[in-house]
Design a protein around this motif. Structure first.
Motif, PDB file in Angstrom:
ATOM      1  N   ALA A 269       0.824  -1.207   0.000  1.00 47.06           N
ATOM      2  CA  ALA A 269       0.000   0.000   0.000  1.00 47.06           C
ATOM      3  C   ALA A 269       0.860   1.259   0.000  1.00 47.06           C
ATOM      4  O   ALA A 269       0.538   2.251  -0.674  1.00 47.06           O
ATOM      5  N   VAL A 270       1.967   1.234   0.747  1.00 47.91           N
ATOM      6  CA  VAL A 270       2.852   2.399   0.777  1.00 47.91           C
ATOM      7  C   VAL A 270       3.545   2.582  -0.573  1.00 47.91           C
ATOM      8  O   VAL A 270       3.749   3.711  -1.031  1.00 47.91           O
ATOM      9  N   VAL A 271       3.882   1.480  -1.229  1.00 50.17           N
ATOM     10  CA  VAL A 271       4.489   1.581  -2.570  1.00 50.17           C
ATOM     11  C   VAL A 271       3.555   2.317  -3.514  1.00 50.17           C
ATOM     12  O   VAL A 271       3.988   3.145  -4.329  1.00 50.17           O
ATOM     13  N   ARG A 272       2.250   2.039  -3.411  1.00 47.50           N
ATOM     14  CA  ARG A 272       1.305   2.768  -4.261  1.00 47.50           C
ATOM     15  C   ARG A 272       1.390   4.270  -3.984  1.00 47.50           C
ATOM     16  O   ARG A 272       1.361   5.083  -4.920  1.00 47.50           O
ATOM     17  N   CYS A 273       1.510   4.648  -2.724  1.00 47.06           N
ATOM     18  CA  CYS A 273       1.670   6.070  -2.387  1.00 47.06           C
ATOM     19  C   CYS A 273       2.903   6.647  -3.066  1.00 47.06           C
ATOM     20  O   CYS A 273       2.873   7.750  -3.631  1.00 47.06           O
ATOM     21  N   HIS A 274       4.012   5.899  -3.006  1.00 50.69           N
ATOM     22  CA  HIS A 274       5.254   6.379  -3.611  1.00 50.69           C
ATOM     23  C   HIS A 274       5.112   6.546  -5.123  1.00 50.69           C
ATOM     24  O   HIS A 274       5.590   7.529  -5.697  1.00 50.69           O
ATOM     25  N   LEU A 275       4.459   5.570  -5.766  1.00 51.88           N
ATOM     26  CA  LEU A 275       4.303   5.653  -7.218  1.00 51.88           C
ATOM     27  C   LEU A 275       3.461   6.861  -7.613  1.00 51.88           C
ATOM     28  O   LEU A 275       3.728   7.521  -8.626  1.00 51.88           O
ATOM     29  N   LYS A 276       2.454   7.152  -6.831  1.00 52.58           N
ATOM     30  CA  LYS A 276       1.634   8.324  -7.130  1.00 52.58           C
ATOM     31  C   LYS A 276       2.438   9.612  -6.941  1.00 52.58           C
ATOM     32  O   LYS A 276       2.273  10.578  -7.697  1.00 52.58           O
ATOM     33  N   THR A 277       3.310   9.641  -5.937  1.00 53.34           N
ATOM     34  CA  THR A 277       4.171  10.807  -5.753  1.00 53.34           C
ATOM     35  C   THR A 277       5.106  10.967  -6.939  1.00 53.34           C
ATOM     36  O   THR A 277       5.280  12.077  -7.465  1.00 53.34           O
ATOM     37  N   MET A 278       5.711   9.873  -7.377  1.00 54.69           N
ATOM     38  CA  MET A 278       6.651   9.939  -8.493  1.00 54.69           C
ATOM     39  C   MET A 278       5.952  10.280  -9.804  1.00 54.69           C
ATOM     40  O   MET A 278       6.527  10.908 -10.686  1.00 54.69           O
ATOM     41  N   GLU A 279       4.683   9.864  -9.914  1.00 54.46           N
ATOM     42  CA  GLU A 279       3.912  10.242 -11.102  1.00 54.46           C
ATOM     43  C   GLU A 279       3.814  11.764 -11.202  1.00 54.46           C
ATOM     44  O   GLU A 279       3.848  12.325 -12.301  1.00 54.46           O
ATOM     45  N   ARG A 280       3.718  12.428 -10.069  1.00 55.08           N
ATOM     46  CA  ARG A 280       3.579  13.890 -10.071  1.00 55.08           C
ATOM     47  C   ARG A 280       4.787  14.569 -10.708  1.00 55.08           C
ATOM     48  O   ARG A 280       4.658  15.644 -11.304  1.00 55.08           O
ATOM     49  N   ILE A 281       5.979  13.970 -10.560  1.00 55.50           N
ATOM     50  CA  ILE A 281       7.180  14.586 -11.121  1.00 55.50           C
ATOM     51  C   ILE A 281       7.632  13.880 -12.391  1.00 55.50           C
ATOM     52  O   ILE A 281       8.744  14.060 -12.856  1.00 55.50           O
ATOM     53  N   ASP A 282       6.735  13.061 -12.958  1.00 50.95           N
ATOM     54  CA  ASP A 282       6.962  12.429 -14.261  1.00 50.95           C
ATOM     55  C   ASP A 282       8.095  11.415 -14.244  1.00 50.95           C
ATOM     56  O   ASP A 282       8.909  11.364 -15.165  1.00 50.95           O
ATOM     57  N   VAL A 283       8.144  10.611 -13.206  1.00 48.13           N
ATOM     58  CA  VAL A 283       9.145   9.553 -13.096  1.00 48.13           C
ATOM     59  C   VAL A 283       8.440   8.210 -13.219  1.00 48.13           C
ATOM     60  O   VAL A 283       7.448   7.965 -12.523  1.00 48.13           O
ATOM     61  N   ALA A 284       8.937   7.341 -14.090  1.00 47.82           N
ATOM     62  CA  ALA A 284       8.321   6.039 -14.336  1.00 47.82           C
ATOM     63  C   ALA A 284       9.377   4.940 -14.242  1.00 47.82           C
ATOM     64  O   ALA A 284      10.576   5.192 -14.320  1.00 47.82           O
ATOM     65  N   TYR A 285       8.889   3.715 -14.105  1.00 53.11           N
ATOM     66  CA  TYR A 285       9.770   2.552 -13.960  1.00 53.11           C
ATOM     67  C   TYR A 285       9.304   1.435 -14.886  1.00 53.11           C
ATOM     68  O   TYR A 285       8.193   1.456 -15.400  1.00 53.11           O
ATOM     69  N   ASP A 286      10.177   0.445 -15.060  1.00 56.27           N
ATOM     70  CA  ASP A 286       9.827  -0.738 -15.839  1.00 56.27           C
ATOM     71  C   ASP A 286       9.473  -1.918 -14.941  1.00 56.27           C
ATOM     72  O   ASP A 286       8.575  -2.691 -15.258  1.00 56.27           O
ATOM     73  N   VAL A 287      10.194  -2.066 -13.837  1.00 58.52           N
ATOM     74  CA  VAL A 287       9.965  -3.222 -12.971  1.00 58.52           C
ATOM     75  C   VAL A 287      10.297  -2.865 -11.528  1.00 58.52           C
ATOM     76  O   VAL A 287      11.203  -2.060 -11.266  1.00 58.52           O
ATOM     77  N   LEU A 288       9.545  -3.445 -10.602  1.00 61.46           N
ATOM     78  CA  LEU A 288       9.752  -3.237  -9.172  1.00 61.46           C
ATOM     79  C   LEU A 288      10.197  -4.565  -8.552  1.00 61.46           C
ATOM     80  O   LEU A 288       9.364  -5.408  -8.211  1.00 61.46           O
ATOM     81  N   PRO A 289      11.504  -4.798  -8.410  1.00 60.71           N
ATOM     82  CA  PRO A 289      11.965  -6.021  -7.741  1.00 60.71           C
ATOM     83  C   PRO A 289      11.717  -5.917  -6.239  1.00 60.71           C
ATOM     84  O   PRO A 289      11.983  -4.880  -5.624  1.00 60.71           O
TER      85      PRO A 289
END
Length: 692
Positions: A269-289
């Protein structure tokens, strides 16, 4: 195109040196003369040849310049100073060629293998903070740079879902009555549990980021409670054993199973929070190990056997590390002079240290572990959309690792990991464990792979006292006298990333309103300016410099800032729209670009040409960033291109040009500057709003 021209110049110099003196020249360096009237490229090769030929460099330069057979884009040569050979471009033909190439930096000539860039890596136990923003922005700019250079780049964001930070929050959730402030702890725990029970949805009226904020406070409270009650740390050990036991598939009692379930749900659940924060600054990933999957898939046990077989680790039988598996590092090259350099990989209680798991992860990333994960799309992936003001075009699905094949996406099996080289973006405080990981890869029998493992270290982000107070932190009189304030998440002294972004958006909106006489701002403009301000501020300083973040400095519309760069790009767009309103196409058509080559050189005075010359350094800047990993070079170049644009705007107005040929030369120069500015801003991740 510039790269091709450089190769042609090198070939010409090599041929002339062989013909004149029967020698091969040293590695050719191309420099930019300090003044435009001195030429476009300077060759200092005569100084190196002087050592070989034992002759004056000026004389060598004169003979070499006369013998050079240069490409048609070079109009003439001139020997300057004590031995520089300066080359002058055919200005009309060069500008036409630059526009026709359509690119500012060449793709790689050959596939040099996949590059993995790992960045962000936030412990999934609380909201992201300001320091994580610097990590994510630096990592993202590296990703964009290497992709711009034609490299295949895979972006990874490692999730430490079995670490002590997650365990600390779980201690607070399960044992709130034992904490220093049980009433407050119980309230935090109850609200967190309500959100987790609804995950991946959210309780009505609750913002998704609320979980990260609550966990932030509970984490700090647990840290404070450890100080007051050291025996509480036994609870942390219990949680760690339960979480690791679940990952390894060990039989556990109901209490341990529930503990592991809560920890896994909290982390996700916290990872989802982080991804939404990073979406705000236009940062994306390919895979989350996920670290739990490293354990479950036996990555560590495989790596451990390799290390033991290579005698790279041993079991200590006495001293403070008795019962631990340790890698002895005393005397090793990167650890000389360090007191107690040896590193514990497995604790005496059998749990694996973070560094141990990171060794296994690094071996997998480099493709030498001999094992792989299973993968699944992230189930709550509603991020990485493409709002209008965003610059990224990341459209591939986001995956995460999983431990079993059941439910996995077989189509991506083998797609991730296995890179030729790896860059780990982790702050400078992690330099020692990163050296340990690299040394472990070497000792495991993979020295070449270890050499392709790079730690991109950077300094921390702090706050100026004024910015800290603006974000609601209470400061002492002593704090207000300091140049910057350090932060500590464990002590609860820090600034959440979303709070910082909210403040930036609010202040950007205030600035827009003050400049527009109070006219309401359309959706997205303040956000775009805030993102541009943040990303430039995080990259403009050398990575070995501590950043003291200041709102007013970051958002200034003049100076070395994101808004200044955005203003130049927006202003260029306005000129094109104005040209269209006057009946001129905004962009030169292909036939017009070709016609630029036939213009008289008289239409390209030094002032206009200096602007074009600045743009010819864009490709070189990308290459330097790729070689040095110093992303601040991009900001400096972007500022130079923006300054060139403003100079062109004031000195060479298009609509006031005296004739059609002058108008075309100016349009061509403006188009080139606009293209290069857009290109560099894309690599920096700076969005270009429609208006400022």
């Amino acid at each position: 195109m510039i790269d091709t021209l450089k190769s042609a110049i090198e070939a010409s110099v090599h041929e002339a040196c062989h013909k004149l003196w029967g020698v091969a020249p040293p590695r050719l360096v191309l420099e930019t003369p300090p003044k435009v009237e001195l030429g476009d490229v300077a060759l200092p090769v005569a100084f190196e040849l002087a050592k070989l030929l034992r002759r004056p460099p000026r004389k060598i330069a004169e003979e070499l310049a006369a013998a050079l057979v240069l490409p048609p884009l070079i109009s003439r040569t001139k020997v300057e100073g004590s031995g520089f050979i300066n080359l002058f471009f055919d200005r009309p033909r060069m500008l036409s060629a630059l526009l026709a190439s359509g690119r500012t930096g060449p793709p790689a000539e050959e596939d040099r293998g996949k590059l993995i860039i790992e960045h962000t890596n936030i412990n999934p136990n609380k909201a992201a903070h300001i320091g994580h923003l610097r990590n994510a922005v630096l990592g993202d700019v590296l990703v964009r740079t290497f992709r711009r250079l034609g490299r295949r780049v895979e972006v990874q964001n490692y999730l430490d879902d079995t670490g002590v930070q997650v365990a600390d929050v779980v201690v607070g959730l399960l044992h709130s009555g034992e904490l220093d402030d049980p009433g407050r702890a119980a309230g935090l725990s109850a609200e967190i549990r309500e959100i987790l029970a609804a995950f991946p949805d959210d309780p009505p009226g609750v913002e998704p980021r609320r979980l990260g904020d609550l966990a932030w406070d509970l984490y700090a409270l647990v840290g404070k409670s450890y100080t007051a009650s050291p025996e509480l740390q036994e609870r942390r050990k219990e949680v760690l054993h339960a979480v690791e036991g679940a990952a390894l598939g060990h039989a556990q009692d109901d209490a341990a199973t529930e503990t592991a379930r809560v920890a896994a749900l909290l982390a996700e659940a916290v990872v989802r929070c982080h991804l939404k924060t990073m979406e705000r600054i236009d940062v994306a990933y390919d895979v989350l190990p996920r670290e739990s999957d490293i354990l479950a898939r036996q990555f560590w046990s495989t790596a451990f056997e390799r290390l033991k077989a290579a005698a790279a680790t041993h079991l200590e039988t006495e001293g403070k590390n008795a019962g631990c598996w340790v890698m002895r590092l005393e005397g090793a090259k990167d650890f000389e002079g360090m007191e107690d350099a040896d590193k514990v990989l497995v604790r005496s209680n059998g749990t694996v240290t973070y560094t141990g798991k990171d060794v296994a992860y690094q071996l997998w990333k480099l493709g030498v572990l001999g094992k792989d994960f299973e993968y699944e799309p992230v189930p709550y992936r509603d991020m990485f959309g493409n709002p209008e003001f965003h610059a990224t075009d990341h459209e591939s699905p986001l995956y995460r690792t999983r431990r079993t094949a059941e439910g996995a996406d077989a189509s991506v099996r083998g797609k991730f990991g296995g890179a030729h080289s790896v860059i780990n973006v982790i702050d400078v405080r992690q330099s020692y464990p990163q050296k340990v990981v690299k040394e472990a890869v070497r000792r495991a029998g993979f020295p070449e792979a270890a050499d392709r493992s790079v730690h991109f270290a950077y300094e921390m982000v702090a706050l100026t006292p004024a910015s800290a107070e603006a974000l609601g932190l209470e400061l002492s009189a002593e704090d207000r006298t300091k140049s910057f304030l350090e932060m500590s998440g464990r002590k609860g002294l820090g600034v959440k990333a979303d709070d910082l972004l909210d403040q930036l958006v609010e202040k950007a909106n205030d600035q827009i309103l003050s400049r527009s006489g109070g006219v309401p701002v359309e959706m997205g403009r303040a956000e775009a300016i805030a993102i541009g301000a943040l990303r430039v501020y995080m990259t403009r300083f050398s990575r070995n410099k501590v950043i003291a973040f200041d709102f007013d400095e970051a958002l200034a519309f003049e100076g070395d800032t994101g808004p200044y760069l955005q203003y130049a790009a927006v202003r260029a767009g306005n000129i094109f729209r104005k040209l269209e309103a006057e009946g001129l196409p905004a962009w030169l058509a292909p036939e017009e670009i070709r016609a630029v080559a036939d213009l008289s050189a008289d239409h390209f005075d030094d002032d206009l040409w200096d602007v074009v010359r600045t743009c010819t350094r864009t490709a070189e800047t990308f290459e330097k960033v790729g070689e040095t990993l110093e992303v601040s070079l991009l900001v400096r170049h972007a500022l130079a291109v923006a300054a060139a644009f403003h100079h062109l705007y004031h000195t060479h107005p298009i609509l006031q040009a005296p004739d059609e040929e002058s108008r075309r030369s100016r349009r061509a120069a403006l188009q080139l500057v606009a293209l290069h500015l857009q290109d560099v801003l894309w690599v920096l991740g700076v969005p270009i709003p429609e208006r400022m």
